[in-house]
Design a protein around this motif. Structure first.
Motif, mmCIF file in Angstrom:
data_model
loop_
_atom_site.group_PDB
_atom_site.id
_atom_site.type_symbol
_atom_site.label_atom_id
_atom_site.label_comp_id
_atom_site.label_asym_id
_atom_site.label_seq_id
_atom_site.Cartn_x
_atom_site.Cartn_y
_atom_site.Cartn_z
ATOM 1 N N ARG A 29 -15.628 -10.677 -8.284
ATOM 2 C CA ARG A 29 -16.148 -9.379 -7.832
ATOM 3 C C ARG A 29 -16.034 -8.310 -8.909
ATOM 4 O O ARG A 29 -16.575 -7.211 -8.753
ATOM 5 C CB ARG A 29 -15.368 -8.895 -6.603
ATOM 6 C CG ARG A 29 -15.713 -9.573 -5.311
ATOM 7 C CD ARG A 29 -15.369 -8.669 -4.123
ATOM 8 N NE ARG A 29 -14.018 -8.144 -4.198
ATOM 9 C CZ ARG A 29 -13.029 -8.530 -3.393
ATOM 10 N NH1 ARG A 29 -13.245 -9.461 -2.474
ATOM 11 N NH2 ARG A 29 -11.836 -7.992 -3.515
ATOM 12 N N GLY A 30 -15.266 -8.587 -9.956
ATOM 13 C CA GLY A 30 -15.044 -7.597 -10.998
ATOM 14 C C GLY A 30 -13.887 -6.673 -10.721
ATOM 15 O O GLY A 30 -13.662 -5.709 -11.469
ATOM 16 N N ASP A 31 -13.111 -6.935 -9.656
ATOM 17 C CA ASP A 31 -11.933 -6.112 -9.363
ATOM 18 C C ASP A 31 -10.817 -6.356 -10.383
ATOM 19 O O ASP A 31 -9.976 -5.489 -10.600
ATOM 20 C CB ASP A 31 -11.407 -6.417 -7.955
ATOM 21 C CG ASP A 31 -12.383 -5.993 -6.868
ATOM 22 O OD1 ASP A 31 -13.196 -5.085 -7.128
ATOM 23 O OD2 ASP A 31 -12.345 -6.571 -5.769
ATOM 24 N N ILE A 32 -10.784 -7.562 -10.935
ATOM 25 C CA ILE A 32 -9.883 -7.876 -12.040
ATOM 26 C C ILE A 32 -10.728 -8.387 -13.193
ATOM 27 O O ILE A 32 -11.485 -9.351 -13.027
ATOM 28 C CB ILE A 32 -8.842 -8.942 -11.648
ATOM 29 C CG1 ILE A 32 -7.893 -8.417 -10.579
ATOM 30 C CG2 ILE A 32 -8.050 -9.401 -12.879
ATOM 31 C CD1 ILE A 32 -6.898 -9.450 -10.080
ATOM 32 N N LYS A 33 -10.625 -7.724 -14.327
ATOM 33 C CA LYS A 33 -11.391 -8.152 -15.506
ATOM 34 C C LYS A 33 -10.549 -7.921 -16.751
ATOM 35 O O LYS A 33 -10.041 -6.817 -16.954
ATOM 36 C CB LYS A 33 -12.713 -7.390 -15.618
ATOM 37 C CG LYS A 33 -13.572 -7.867 -16.793
ATOM 38 C CD LYS A 33 -14.944 -7.259 -16.776
ATOM 39 C CE LYS A 33 -15.756 -7.714 -17.999
ATOM 40 N NZ LYS A 33 -15.926 -9.186 -18.063
ATOM 41 N N GLY B 189 -7.829 2.393 -13.476
ATOM 42 C CA GLY B 189 -7.366 2.822 -12.161
ATOM 43 C C GLY B 189 -6.041 3.552 -12.151
ATOM 44 O O GLY B 189 -5.544 3.899 -11.070
ATOM 45 N N GLN C 140 -4.857 -3.145 -12.496
ATOM 46 C CA GLN C 140 -5.967 -3.544 -11.624
ATOM 47 C C GLN C 140 -5.456 -4.226 -10.355
ATOM 48 O O GLN C 140 -5.957 -3.978 -9.250
ATOM 49 C CB GLN C 140 -6.905 -4.465 -12.397
ATOM 50 C CG GLN C 140 -7.552 -3.787 -13.600
ATOM 51 C CD GLN C 140 -8.338 -4.768 -14.457
ATOM 52 O OE1 GLN C 140 -9.347 -5.324 -14.038
ATOM 53 N NE2 GLN C 140 -7.869 -4.983 -15.682
ATOM 54 N N LYS D 72 -3.907 -1.658 -7.944
ATOM 55 C CA LYS D 72 -4.910 -0.862 -7.230
ATOM 56 C C LYS D 72 -5.539 -1.670 -6.099
ATOM 57 O O LYS D 72 -5.852 -1.112 -5.035
ATOM 58 C CB LYS D 72 -5.980 -0.358 -8.200
ATOM 59 C CG LYS D 72 -5.485 0.634 -9.227
ATOM 60 C CD LYS D 72 -4.694 1.778 -8.614
ATOM 61 C CE LYS D 72 -5.513 2.645 -7.672
ATOM 62 N NZ LYS D 72 -4.704 3.757 -7.100
ATOM 63 N N ILE D 73 -5.730 -2.966 -6.292
ATOM 64 C CA ILE D 73 -6.200 -3.818 -5.198
ATOM 65 C C ILE D 73 -5.220 -3.760 -4.033
ATOM 66 O O ILE D 73 -5.615 -3.738 -2.855
ATOM 67 C CB ILE D 73 -6.367 -5.275 -5.684
ATOM 68 C CG1 ILE D 73 -7.536 -5.384 -6.670
ATOM 69 C CG2 ILE D 73 -6.583 -6.231 -4.510
ATOM 70 C CD1 ILE D 73 -7.631 -6.729 -7.360
ATOM 71 N N GLU E 81 -11.546 -14.756 -6.403
ATOM 72 C CA GLU E 81 -12.393 -13.843 -5.626
ATOM 73 C C GLU E 81 -12.398 -12.452 -6.252
ATOM 74 O O GLU E 81 -13.449 -11.816 -6.383
ATOM 75 C CB GLU E 81 -11.888 -13.764 -4.182
ATOM 76 C CG GLU E 81 -12.679 -12.802 -3.312
ATOM 77 C CD GLU E 81 -12.121 -12.684 -1.900
ATOM 78 O OE1 GLU E 81 -12.557 -11.771 -1.173
ATOM 79 O OE2 GLU E 81 -11.242 -13.490 -1.539
ATOM 80 N N PHE E 82 -11.213 -11.970 -6.657
ATOM 81 C CA PHE E 82 -11.122 -10.651 -7.286
ATOM 82 C C PHE E 82 -11.806 -10.648 -8.651
ATOM 83 O O PHE E 82 -12.445 -9.666 -9.032
ATOM 84 C CB PHE E 82 -9.655 -10.249 -7.448
ATOM 85 C CG PHE E 82 -8.878 -10.193 -6.160
ATOM 86 C CD1 PHE E 82 -9.349 -9.482 -5.075
ATOM 87 C CD2 PHE E 82 -7.672 -10.866 -6.038
ATOM 88 C CE1 PHE E 82 -8.640 -9.423 -3.889
ATOM 89 C CE2 PHE E 82 -6.948 -10.816 -4.861
ATOM 90 C CZ PHE E 82 -7.437 -10.101 -3.779
ATOM 91 N N ARG F 266 0.819 -1.213 0.000
ATOM 92 C CA ARG F 266 0.000 0.000 0.000
ATOM 93 C C ARG F 266 0.858 1.270 0.000
ATOM 94 O O ARG F 266 1.860 1.363 0.700
ATOM 95 C CB ARG F 266 -0.915 -0.020 1.222
ATOM 96 C CG ARG F 266 -1.884 1.164 1.320
ATOM 97 C CD ARG F 266 -2.892 0.929 2.413
ATOM 98 N NE ARG F 266 -3.742 -0.222 2.116
ATOM 99 C CZ ARG F 266 -4.802 -0.200 1.316
ATOM 100 N NH1 ARG F 266 -5.150 0.936 0.720
ATOM 101 N NH2 ARG F 266 -5.511 -1.288 1.102
#
Length: 310
Positions: free
Chosen positions: A273-277, A185, A160, A163-164, A269-270, A141
């Motif tokens: 959820r659409g956090d990685i596409k 992002g 992506q 950013k996670i 999981e990512f 982070r």
């Protein structure tokens, strides 16, 4: 079955061949989707001939999403009918085919909420980004990250993923791709056609560089790192880069992607959820594989080229 197979370097065609039989540590998969990666045409044309691990002929392609058909004697954790995805072992018979075999420790279950097409486009670029940024780069982070070629296959997934992780992401791309990488992002965008990256980052260097350009751009990237920073290359390290890194007090390393079911499992999981596409710029059939190779070789592909079975 139909498969994209080469009989020699530079001789790649669509052929009718036998469906492979899984070894004890392998699983036979009916391929629903795959994708084109630069390594495919580079092995096919002989540029990366040293990566071929078996005698000819060789089926190309190493991304796969599909259904389990048969399991080897030591692969009973999977059952016929399971939805799965994987990056098969580069250099062995691959996945641009109607059926393929995959080593069990490369194969992950695919949730129903994730499409075959998305899953078939992700494994190699996702694993490359993860292994470079997290496993090797130890990204965390609030670190400042520079991604070269941010609109490409690895780059657009790396944005992506970073950013996670909560990083500040700076992306090099052309002006036509500025809005695209910002939508993924990117916090800052450097137009490499108009801006000099070393000058841009002179007063605000970065903790980590994801390097993919090779040549002069690789050695220049050493100059944008903070003291103690790190360059992770996915293109191969030059001796000049290693020397420059030592002189500057930074680290430089090379990552060559490896199949890893455990990382794919963590990533589902990512993805769900659409956090990685994946951004799929083009979908082609297996019979049109050469169009995909040509587009990939042009170096101007935004995101990924998906391959679906006829």
């Amino acid at each position: 079955m139909k498969a994209v197979r080469m009989d020699n370097f530079g001789d790649v065609t669509l052929q009718d061949i036998e469906i492979p039989k899984p070894k004890p540590d392998e699983v036979l998969v009916r391929v629903r989707a795959s994708s084109i990666n630069p390594v495919d045409y580079k092995i096919g044309n002989g540029m990366l001939s040293f990566l071929a691990k078996q005698p000819m002929p060789l089926v190309l392609g190493w991304d796969v999403a599909g259904d389990v058909i048969e399991t080897g004697a030591f692969s009973k954790a999977f059952n016929p009918g399971d939805r799965v995805f994987a990056m098969a072992e580069i250099g062995l018979d691959g996945t641009l085919a109607e059926y393929c075999v995959v080593k069990r420790d490369h194969l992950a279950l695919l949730p129903e909420s994730i499409s075959y097409e998305d899953a078939g486009a992700l494994p190699m670029v996702l694993l490359t980004a993860w292994q470079a940024l997290i496993t090797e780069g130890n990204l965390h982070r609030n670190q400042r990250l520079l991604i070269q070629q941010g609109a490409g296959g690895v780059g657009h997934i790396a944005i992506q993923l970073a950013k996670i992780m909560g990083a500040h992401v700076i992306v090099m791309t052309s002006s036509k791709n500025k809005a695209f990488v910002e939508s993924l992002g990117a916090d800052e965008v450097i137009d490499y056609e108009k801006q000099d990256v070393v000058s841009y980052l002179a007063e605000k260097p970065v903790d980590l560089v994801l390097e993919s350009l090779y040549g002069e751009a690789q050695t220049q990237a050493i100059r944008v790192l903070k003291p103690g920073g790190k360059l992770v290359s996915i293109s191969g390290l030059l001796p000049e880069t290693e020397a420059a890194a030592k002189e500057a007090g930074v680290d430089a390393s090379f990552v060559f992607v490896q199949g890893d079911a455990s990382l794919l499992k963590r990533a589902t999981e990512f993805i769900a959820r659409g956090d990685i596409k994946p951004f799929i710029s083009q979908t082609i059939s297996l019979t049109d594989f050469q169009k995909g190779f040509d587009q990939s070789e042009s170096g101007r592909t935004r995101g990924k080229i998906a391959v679906t079975m006829d």
